[in-house]
Enzyme design. Sequence first.
Site, PDB file in Angstrom:
ATOM      1  N   VAL A 112       0.768  -1.127  -0.341  1.00  0.00           N
ATOM      2  CA  VAL A 112       0.123   0.090  -0.329  1.00  0.00           C
ATOM      3  C   VAL A 112       1.132   1.122  -0.120  1.00  0.00           C
ATOM      4  CG1 VAL A 112      -0.426   0.178   2.959  1.00  0.00           C
ATOM      5  CG2 VAL A 112      -1.730   1.394   0.905  1.00  0.00           C
ATOM      6  N   SER A 113       2.271   0.612   0.547  1.00  0.00           N
ATOM      7  CA  SER A 113       3.260   2.306   0.932  1.00  0.00           C
ATOM      8  C   SER A 113       3.381   2.429  -0.695  1.00  0.00           C
ATOM      9  CB  SER A 113       4.127   2.054   1.329  1.00  0.00           C
ATOM     10  OG  SER A 113       4.739   3.060   1.091  1.00  0.00           O
ATOM     11  N   PRO A 114       3.433   3.934  -1.254  1.00  0.00           N
ATOM     12  CA  PRO A 114       4.084   4.053  -2.527  1.00  0.00           C
ATOM     13  C   PRO A 114       5.677   4.868  -2.339  1.00  0.00           C
ATOM     14  CG  PRO A 114       2.878   5.936  -1.648  1.00  0.00           C
ATOM     15  CD  PRO A 114       2.163   4.753  -1.210  1.00  0.00           C
TER      16      PRO A 114
END
Length: 210
Positions: free
Chosen positions: A13-15
């Site tokens: 979920v973390s760019p």
Amino acid sequence: MDARALRWYFDFVSPFAYLQWPRIRALRQARAVTLVPILFAAVLDARGQKGPAEIPGKREFTYRHVLWQARRAGVPLRFPPAHPFNPLPALRLAIAAGCGEAAVDAVFDWIWAQGHAADDPAALRPLAERLGLDEQAPASAPVKAALRANTEAALAAGVFGVPTLALGPHLFWGNDAHDFALAVLDDPGLLDEPEMRRLAALPVGAARRP
């Protein structure tokens, strides 16, 4: 924990995890780095924190900053249809596929380079088929247990955000801390310098009321 062990805690979920991923791959050419997918939301809950995407204003800034960083680094980036999204299906898919470099790379590419949805098994079905996975494999009890164990281990290690590169007991949070981590790898005594040690025990001068 082995003082020489390197572990990379991440959530799809973390760019920022996506931005650090090429640098982790490069590091793995010279050092063994264990890839540890964890559920970021569970870390936030345990630490009593909000994620950047949960704070109005910070959310928009973060997305633009991510895009700017990707362009500067020459990393292809296309945000998925919605963010934040439920990353459980993607995390379980990577674990079911063995969580090797090729599988992790395929999931990151699917979400952040191609901009596909990854918030339910149906959306990930083409990727699962490409990785040779049975449709039920990501939902199996062992896979779910492995993700819970990874997340619990991260919390026990003191992880408070993703991505985090752990060099033994020392945690380096965020893509922007990668060069700091490499400096400590090259010179382990860096963290033992007097001012570094003083900062580790710096008193709290004031605290906000809960």
